[in-house]
Design a protein around this motif. Structure first.
Motif, mmCIF file in Angstrom:
data_model
loop_
_atom_site.group_PDB
_atom_site.id
_atom_site.type_symbol
_atom_site.label_atom_id
_atom_site.label_comp_id
_atom_site.label_asym_id
_atom_site.label_seq_id
_atom_site.Cartn_x
_atom_site.Cartn_y
_atom_site.Cartn_z
ATOM 1 N N LYS A 132 6.877 12.285 -6.282
ATOM 2 C CA LYS A 132 7.152 11.943 -4.614
ATOM 3 C C LYS A 132 8.309 11.391 -4.707
ATOM 4 O O LYS A 132 9.436 11.621 -3.290
ATOM 5 C CB LYS A 132 6.336 10.254 -5.278
ATOM 6 N N ASP A 190 9.527 3.879 5.016
ATOM 7 C CA ASP A 190 9.750 5.316 4.470
ATOM 8 C C ASP A 190 10.848 6.381 4.360
ATOM 9 O O ASP A 190 12.096 5.260 4.972
ATOM 10 C CB ASP A 190 8.280 6.666 5.661
ATOM 11 N N GLU A 193 10.753 5.470 -4.710
ATOM 12 C CA GLU A 193 9.409 4.934 -5.959
ATOM 13 C C GLU A 193 9.823 4.303 -7.359
ATOM 14 O O GLU A 193 9.914 5.441 -8.271
ATOM 15 C CB GLU A 193 7.862 5.643 -6.150
ATOM 16 N N VAL A 203 5.943 3.599 1.965
ATOM 17 C CA VAL A 203 5.216 2.536 1.883
ATOM 18 C C VAL A 203 4.889 0.933 3.454
ATOM 19 O O VAL A 203 5.477 0.451 3.422
ATOM 20 C CB VAL A 203 5.773 1.159 1.103
ATOM 21 N N ARG A 217 0.888 -1.204 -0.089
ATOM 22 C CA ARG A 217 0.277 0.044 -0.128
ATOM 23 C C ARG A 217 0.874 1.174 -0.130
ATOM 24 O O ARG A 217 1.687 2.155 0.876
ATOM 25 C CB ARG A 217 -1.022 -0.078 1.339
ATOM 26 N N ILE A 218 1.135 1.902 -0.897
ATOM 27 C CA ILE A 218 1.960 2.843 -1.130
ATOM 28 C C ILE A 218 0.869 4.410 -0.703
ATOM 29 O O ILE A 218 -0.483 4.956 -1.528
ATOM 30 C CB ILE A 218 2.037 3.498 -2.556
ATOM 31 N N THR A 219 1.192 4.854 0.142
ATOM 32 C CA THR A 219 1.078 6.297 0.541
ATOM 33 C C THR A 219 1.793 7.969 -0.231
ATOM 34 O O THR A 219 3.314 7.371 -0.406
ATOM 35 C CB THR A 219 0.573 6.636 1.798
ATOM 36 N N GLU A 220 1.650 8.508 0.139
ATOM 37 C CA GLU A 220 2.260 10.141 -0.089
ATOM 38 C C GLU A 220 3.659 9.589 1.045
ATOM 39 O O GLU A 220 5.100 10.647 0.405
ATOM 40 C CB GLU A 220 1.362 10.919 -0.124
ATOM 41 N N ASP A 221 3.470 9.654 2.215
ATOM 42 C CA ASP A 221 4.692 9.554 2.881
ATOM 43 C C ASP A 221 5.795 7.754 3.061
ATOM 44 O O ASP A 221 6.531 7.931 3.586
ATOM 45 C CB ASP A 221 4.188 9.736 4.457
#
Length: 370
Positions: free
Chosen positions: A162, A124, A145, A110, A104-108
């Protein structure tokens, strides 16, 4: 870390240099054998050194999961833990994390699951720096990423932004002065994104730069394009590293475009499946034609395997499923790669790289039976 440019080829972008680290000097262009779990598969550190290896690569993601960076640090760092006294590079773990299912990749950062326990782990930029500082490699990488191929441009734009944001966070979190932190240029196969990412990454003033996301299935022609329109935007006085590449033909084309450093699991992975590299291409030693072949793998090769054993003997070892088959084949393949890099450096020094590349590939492709 200091990089010194010694020579440039006439007619191509190929470069010859030296890279100084706390654990020794590296002659570039160079290939880095991969010791994923702080160990080369089927080879001892002494055997690796005797192939001509100057620097090896280990994997942050795998070492974080097992045995854990705290244990490695307690052992005296990665060099002492694995008994390798030369330079080491650790990647950030980004490629491995982003290739996992159900991440699950987020802006902050994984979220992903531990491959053994199922425990949820968050990685992170700050954590990636913490792990790599504890491991203690000479060269470490930003957490980025890795963009899959193919992908639409919108996704690539968001992902590249990102990666740039995470690069700034990595630089802020990295405090260990005896390590060199490299920035990683992403952007998929889109020229404007690669150019933008390279220019923005250079503004952050890293001691070296890598081109990432080019060994994800795009093929040699796209690889050449991506390297060709990315490398010119990287500083001439700093090392350039093409991550996860690759086959001899990939390396030769990329050196021509100004790349200094390479890594890949191919030499040892292919060796374990009986595929051996020679100047006339690859051969598969499980082929029945080698059962009575009493020549060495490569008649003019001076590696330990070729000095002492025949194709018939290795054919027998693979047929008998002997561990020695992987050891002897790996020694030869890694030596082949490091010898190729030595010849590349000599050709650049002599100002005849283009001719060397064409001669090498003409011979290499002539009888490729891999």
């Amino acid at each position: 870390m200091q990089f010194k440019l010694l020579a440039k080829d006439r007619g191509t972008q190929a470069r010859r240099g030296t890279l100084s680290t706390p654990h020794g000097e590296i002659q570039t262009p160079i290939f880095m054998p991969v010791a994923t779990h702080a160990a080369m598969k089927a080879m001892t550190p002494l055997q690796v050194r005797e192939t001509g290896a100057q620097i090896i690569l280990s994997n942050t993601y795998h070492l974080h999961l097992h045995p854990g960076e705290q244990l490695v640090q307690k052992a005296g760092g990665l060099h002492r833990f694995m008994a390798w006294d030369g330079p080491i590079l650790t990647d950030s773990g980004g490629f491995q994390v982003f290739s996992l299912p159900n991440k699950r990749i987020t802006e902050d950062g994984v979220f992903f699951r531990h491959e053994d326990t199922g425990e949820e782990i968050f990685l992170d930029p700050a954590k990636a720096m913490e792990i790599q500082m504890a491991l203690g490699a000479d060269i470490i990488m930003n957490f980025d990423e890795c963009i899959p191929y193919p992908c639409d441009k919108g996704y690539a734009e968001r992902s590249t932004a990102k990666t740039l944001r995470w690069a700034k966070q990595c630089k802020e979190a990295h405090t260990r002065k005896d390590q060199a932190l490299f920035g990683i240029v992403q952007g998929s196969v889109f020229e404007d994104l690669r150019r933008h990412c390279a220019r923005e990454m250079v503004k952050l003033d890293f001691p070296g730069y890598a081109i990432g996301g080019v060994s994800v299935g795009e093929g040699l022609e796209l690889l050449k394009l991506v390297v060709g329109y990315t490398a010119p935007h990287l500083p001439e006085d700093k090392p350039r590293y093409l991550m996860g590449v690759g086959l001899p033909e990939d390396i030769l084309e990329s050196v021509e475009r100004g790349i200094d450093m390479f890594d890949c699991v191919i030499p040892t992975r292919y060796a374990r499946s009986a595929t051996l590299f020679t100047n006339r291409g690859r051969i598969r030693l499980t082929n029945k034609n080698f059962r009575r072949d009493f020549y060495p793998i490569e008649p003019n090769c001076d590696c330990y395997t070729c000095r002492n054993f025949t194709r018939a003997y290795l054919h027998h070892l693979f047929g008998a499923n002997e561990v020695l088959s992987a050891i002897l084949a790996s020694i030869h393949n890694v030596h082949f790669y490091l010898n190729m890099m030595s010849r590349i450096r000599q050709a650049i020094e002599e100002g005849r790289y283009a001719a060397f590349k064409n001669e090498f590939l003409a011979e290499y492709k002539r009888q490729d039976r891999g």
